[in-house]
Design an enzyme around this catalytic site. Structure first.
Site, mmCIF file in Angstrom:
data_model
loop_
_atom_site.group_PDB
_atom_site.id
_atom_site.type_symbol
_atom_site.label_atom_id
_atom_site.label_comp_id
_atom_site.label_asym_id
_atom_site.label_seq_id
_atom_site.Cartn_x
_atom_site.Cartn_y
_atom_site.Cartn_z
ATOM 1 N N CYS A 19 0.882 -1.274 -0.029
ATOM 2 C CA CYS A 19 0.040 0.021 -0.006
ATOM 3 C C CYS A 19 0.651 1.289 0.109
ATOM 4 C CB CYS A 19 -0.910 0.110 1.136
ATOM 5 S SG CYS A 19 -0.120 0.231 2.643
ATOM 6 N N LEU A 74 -3.564 -2.011 -1.364
ATOM 7 C CA LEU A 74 -3.744 -3.094 -2.440
ATOM 8 C C LEU A 74 -3.533 -4.459 -1.814
ATOM 9 C CD1 LEU A 74 -3.450 -3.633 -5.477
ATOM 10 C CD2 LEU A 74 -0.993 -3.898 -5.289
ATOM 11 N N GLU A 104 5.168 -7.123 2.724
ATOM 12 C CA GLU A 104 4.779 -8.523 2.923
ATOM 13 C C GLU A 104 5.756 -9.037 3.926
ATOM 14 O OE1 GLU A 104 1.965 -9.587 2.168
ATOM 15 O OE2 GLU A 104 1.286 -8.330 0.182
ATOM 16 N N ASP A 128 -0.254 -10.983 8.248
ATOM 17 C CA ASP A 128 1.148 -10.578 8.718
ATOM 18 C C ASP A 128 1.314 -9.534 9.490
ATOM 19 O OD1 ASP A 128 0.558 -9.141 6.513
ATOM 20 O OD2 ASP A 128 2.511 -9.465 5.299
#
Length: 668
Positions: A19, A74, A104, A128
Site C-alpha cells: 500500500c 492493495l 509483505e 502478517d
C-alpha cells in the site's frame, strides 16, 4: 477519542497488503486541527495507485500529540477483511498499537507460531501485520532482524506517544520523511510530503549537492532527495519520532560479506555442497514469496536471474504467467529468448512491444511516479510491462538483487584484469595514469592504464558514471569539487576494509546502485500500475548464503555469478545458463539521433527553466553533437533531460502529467 474515516466499514482483519502509507505526527495540544485530516486525506490520494482497493484516513486525538494516518491498500492476503490501520495490543491494553504497513512478511506464519508458543501472544487475524506488532511488543527493535520480507511501516504507540518507523534490510520499499515547524511527516511517496509542506513547514529548497550527486550517479543516493527538507529513511534502519523532535535514526542491519583472502581457493570437494545450499535457500525463498491469495506471475527477461525465479515459481503455480517487453528496433529485444525460456519451463507468456512514440508519450507520467529523477532508461520498459502484467495478475516475482549478492556485474571482473598493476609501486602506477591522459579517447589501452593507476576506492563507485569532472564543470553552473562520489562511498569502503575487492564492490552497490536505481524503478514502476513486485533474491537467508562465497566462486576470467550458475544448472534452460546480462535493453543512443525522442529533447531544453542548475547551452551542444554522430552523449543527455523533466513537473509546474485513475478489480 479515536476517529476513523474509511471507504468501507472498519474491521479487524488480515493485513497482507502492499500500500501507500502516510503518517503525520504533530505536537499540537489542541487535538486534531481543523482541516488537518482533510489535508492528509488529500495528500494520501496522490498515491492512490499504490493501493486502489481501499483508501482511508485515521486520526487519534485522544491527547496531544495528534497523529493522522493515511493509507491506500492493495489487498493481497485475506482480501475481504484486511483493513488498515491495524489495532493490536497485549491483554492489558488491546488497542495500544496502531500500524500502517507497506509490504509483505513472508515468514509471518512461523513468527505467529513462535510468538504464541513463547509469549502467549493472541491474534485476531490470520495475516502478517499482527506478527509485526506482536514481535515489536515482545522483542522491541530486535524484531526487525526476524522479519523475512519487504516492508516500510509506521507504528504508533498510544501509551508511549511515540511513532516507530522501519524499513526493510535492502530498501525494497521506500519511506520518505520530513520534519518542519508543524510536525513530522512520513510517506511511501515524496509527492505526499510536498503536498503537506505548507502545513508541516517543510523546507523544499533544492539541495544542489544532491543535484550533483544525481548527475554523476544517475540517481539521488540515500538518504538524500533533491529537496533539502525531505530525506529518506535508509534501508536497514529504524527511527523513533517524538513530538517536537527530529527522527532518531538507528541502523539495525548492515550487510557484511565475509572477508576472504584474494584470490582464495575453495576447499576441494566442497563446491557441490555449496551449490546445493544455494539451490535449497532459493527454493525456500521462492516458496515463501509465492504466499498470496491472488494470482502470482513473474517478469522474464532473457537472463538467468528472472528465468531461475520463474522456473522455481512454476513448481508452486503450474499456471504461471510470465511477462517481457521489447522495442520496435532490431537488436533491442529480449522477447525471443524470453519466449523460448517460458516455453522450456512450461509457462504461459505475454509480451509487450513498445514503440518510440509510446516511450516518449509516457515520460511525464513516469517521472511523476518516480518522485525523484532516475536516469535509467530501463525503467520505461519496466513501466510498460508492469501495466501489461496488471491486466492478468496482481503480484509478480522478479530477479532483482542476484547481481549484487552473487557477483553478476561484468565490472566485478576488473580486479582480475588489473591485478598486474597491484605489483607495481604506487608512484609507477600514478606515472602510467599521467601517461594515459594525452592518448586519444577510445584508443586501445588508454582506459586500462588510467584505471590501473587508481585505487579501488578511487575508481569504483557503482555501476553508473555519466560525467567526468570536466564534463560536470561544463554542465553544472554550481559545480563544487568537494561534492564528490566519496561523500557516498567513503564510509562504505571504510566498513569493508580488509574484504576481497569484489566483496567491497558488492558492498558499495548494495548501498548505492541497488537501492538508488534498481529497487526504486522496481517499486515505483510496478506500484504506478497497482502491481506488487516481489524479489526472492533479496531475502536475508539468501544473502546469508551468498555472503559466504569466496572470490573465485563469484568471478572468473570468463564468467560472473559462477556459483549461482552452477547451482542453477538443473533448474534453468541451457540456452540462458551462460548468457550475458542484458536486462531490458533500450535504444536511447539511436532514438536521440532521430525521431520523436530527439524532437522531445530539443523541446524540453528550449522550455526548461532549470538554467540556474544546468547549463542549457551546453546541453544543446551535446544534443547537436550526438545528433550529428560526432560523439555519443546518450547517457549524459538522458541524465540531464530526465532532471529537466523532473524540474518542469515538480518545481516549475509547466508540465502536468495526465495520471490515470486506477480502476482494478479487488481480486485477480
Amino acid at each position: 477519542m479515536c476517529r476513523v474515516w474509511v471507504s468501507t466499514p472498519p474491521a479487524i482483519g488480515h493485513t497482507g497488503a502492499v500500500c501507500g502509507l502516510l503518517a503525520y505526527l504533530t505536537d499540537s495540544s489542541a487535538g486534531v486541527a481543523d482541516g488537518l485530516v482533510d489535508a492528509v486525506s488529500g495528500a494520501s490520494h496522490l498515491m492512490r495507485h499504490r493501493g486502489p482497493d481501499e483508501p482511508g484516513t485515521w486520526a487519534d486525538d485522544a491527547s496531544s500529540p495528534t497523529v493522522v494516518l493515511g493509507f491506500n491498500r492493495l489487498s493481497i492476503i485475506d482480501i475481504a477483511h484486511s483493513h488498515q490501520p491495524l489495532r493490536w495490543g497485549p491483554p492489558e491494553s488491546p488497542d495500544r498499537y496502531v500500524l500502517v504497513f507497506n509490504g509483505e512478511i513472508y515468514n509471518y506464519l512461523e513468527l505467529r507460531e513462535e510468538l504464541t508458543a513463547t509469549h502467549g501472544a493472541a491474534f485476531a487475524t490470520d495475516g502478517d501485520g499482527e506478527a509485526i506488532v506482536a514481535a515489536f511488543h515482545h522483542w522491541g527493535p530486535a524484531a526487525l532482524n526476524r522479519l523475512r520480507g519487504m516492508f516500510a511501516f509506521t507504528l504508533w504507540d498510544t501509551v508511549e506517544r511515540e511513532l516507530f518507523c522501519a524499513r526493510d534490510p535492502f530498501g525494497i520499499k521506500p519511506l520518505y520523511m520530513a520534519t518542519g515547524a508543524g510536525g513530522t511527516v512520513l510517506a511511501s511517496e515524496k509527492k505526499c510530503l510536498l503536498d503537506l509542506a505548507p502545513v508541516a513547514g517543510i523546507d523544499l529548497a533544492i539541495d544542489e549537492r544532491a543535484v550533483q550527486h544525481y548527475t554523476v550517479l544517475q540517481y539521488v543516493p540515500e538518504p538524500e532527495t533533491l529537496q533539502r527538507g525531505v530525506r529518506r529513511l535508509e534501508s536497514g534502519c529504524y527511527a523513533r519520532v517524538r513530538p517536537g523532535g527530529q527522527p532518531e535514526v538507528t541502523r539495525y542491519f548492515t550487510p557484511r560479506f565475509d572477508a576472504v583472502p584474494f584470490p582464495a581457493r575453495s576447499t576441494p570437494g566442497g563446491e557441490q555442497a555449496r551449490y546445493d545450499e544455494i539451490t535449497a535457500v532459493l527454493e525456500d525463498s521462492v516458496a515463501k514469496h509465492m504466499r498470496a491469495d491472488v494470482t502470482v506471475g513473474a517478469f522474464l527477461s532473457g537472463g538467468i536471474d528472472s528465468t531461475a525465479i520463474a522456473a522455481l515459481a512454476i513448481r508452486h503455480n503450474p499456471n504461471l504467467i510470465t511477462f517481457t517487453t521489447g522495442f520496435e528496433r532490431e537488436g533491442f529485444s529480449e522477447v525471443d529468448v524470453a519466449v523460448a525460456s517460458a516455453e522450456a519451463i512450461g509457462a504461459r507468456h505475454v509480451t509487450k512491444v513498445v514503440s518510440q512514440a509510446e516511450f516518449v508519450a509516457a515520460l511525464p507520467e513516469i517521472v511523476w511516479y518516480l518522485d525523484e529523477p532516475v536516469a535509467d532508461p530501463a525503467l520505461v520498459p519496466l513501466f510498460f510491462i508492469a501495466r501489461e502484467a496488471r491486466k492478468h495478475v496482481k503480484v509478480v516475482l522478479s530477479g532483482e538483487g542476484a547481481d549484487e549478492l552473487f557477483g553478476g556485474y561484468t565490472i566485478y571482473r576488473e580486479p582480475l584484469s588489473l591485478k598486474p598493476f597491484d605489483r607495481l609501486p604506487r608512484q609507477v602506477r600514478r606515472s602510467l595514469g599521467r601517461a594515459s591522459r594525452p592518448l586519444p579517447e577510445g584508443m586501445r589501452g588508454k582506459s586500462l592504464l588510467h584505471r590501473g593507476s587508481l585505487t579501488l576506492e578511487e575508481r569504483y563507485y557503482g555501476n553508473a558514471r555519466s560525467f567526468s569532472d570536466d564534463q560536470l564543470r561544463s554542465t553544472l553552473p554550481n559545480f563544487r569539487q568537494e561534492w564528490t562520489h566519496t561523500d557516498v562511498t567513503g564510509p562504505l569502503y571504510a566498513t569493508s576494509d580488509g574484504w576481497d575487492p569484489v566483496a567491497r564492490m558488492q558492498h558499495v552497490d548494495l548501498f548505492t546502485w541497488l537501492r538508488g536505481d534498481i529497487l526504486v524503478k522496481a517499486d515505483k514502476m510496478t506500484m504506478a500500475n497497482s502491481l506488487e513486485l516481489r524479489v526472492p533474491f533479496l531475502d536475508p537467508e539468501v544473502f546469508a548464503v551468498a555472503s559466504r562465497l569466496p572470490f573465485e566462486q563469484k568471478i572468473t576470467r570468463t564468467t560472473t555469478k559462477y556459483a549461482l550458475r552452477r547451482a542453477l544448472e538443473p533448474i534453468v534452460p541451457a540456452h540462458v545458463l551462460n548468457r550475458p546480462k542484458l536486462g531490458f535493453p533500450v535504444p536511447i543512443r539511436h532514438w536521440l539521433r532521430a525521431g520523436e525522442l530527439l524532437d522531445w529533447s530539443y523541446a524540453t531544453v528550449a522550455a526548461s527553466q532549470a538554467g540556474g542548475l544546468v547549463d542549457l547551452a551546453a546541453v544543446r551542444r551535446m544534443l547537436d553533437e550526438h545528433r550529428s554522430g560526432t560523439a555519443d552523449h546518450s547517457r549524459r543527455l538522458w541524465t540531464v533531460l530526465i532532471f529537466m523533466l523532473w524540474h518542469q513537473i515538480f518545481i516549475e509546474g509547466s508540465v502536468v502529467p495526465e495520471i490515470r485513475e486506477p480502476h482494478y478489480p479487488v481480486q485477480l
